[in-house]
Design a protein around this motif. Structure first.
Motif: not given
Length: 133
Positions: A32-33, A81-83, A89-91
């Motif tokens: 984030d950010g 970025e999403d909303e 990321i999916k690991a």
């Protein structure tokens, strides 16, 4: 939350347990950010211990979006970025393939590295089991 600095937040959530996903532990790395510039997850796995840094085989770890191998590490570019202003990321890590940890830092070219203080972010898979978000 794993770390926070200068208005940036890094978080890892367990989103899938091995018994539910064919032996794969699902982790979601959220940033984030950081804005819209290129942001890279620079990562490796621990085979002997959670704190070791090693390159995984394709049967030990993977990410979505897909990772690229670079000398000594794997790198996955965060999507936009999403909303909520978060990049994810999916690991997926397969502990029964001998992986004990997932270790990473965030990178922006040319020389900006975000770590957990002076060390990389480390996820001990044994401690994360059973903590699905």
């Amino acid at each position: 939350m794993l770390g926070s600095a200068s208005g940036h937040t890094v978080r890892v959530d367990v989103v899938g347990e091995p018994e539910d996903n064919g032996g794969w532990t699902g982790l979601e790395v959220s940033a984030d950010g950081f804005g819209d510039g290129e942001l890279i997850l620079h990562w490796g796995v621990g085979k002997q211990s959670p704190t070791e840094w090693a390159l995984p085989t394709d049967t030990q770890a993977k990410t979505t979006p897909a990772a690229t191998r670079v000398p000594g590490a794997c790198q996955t570019i965060f999507p936009s970025e999403d909303e909520q202003g978060c990049r994810k990321i999916k690991a997926e890590i397969k502990a029964d393939e001998g992986v004990k940890g997932f270790q990473f830092c965030l990178h922006r070219k040319p020389n900006d590295w975000l770590k957990d203080g002076k060390t990389n972010f480390i996820v001990d898979l044994a401690k994360s089991q059973g903590s699905k978000a």
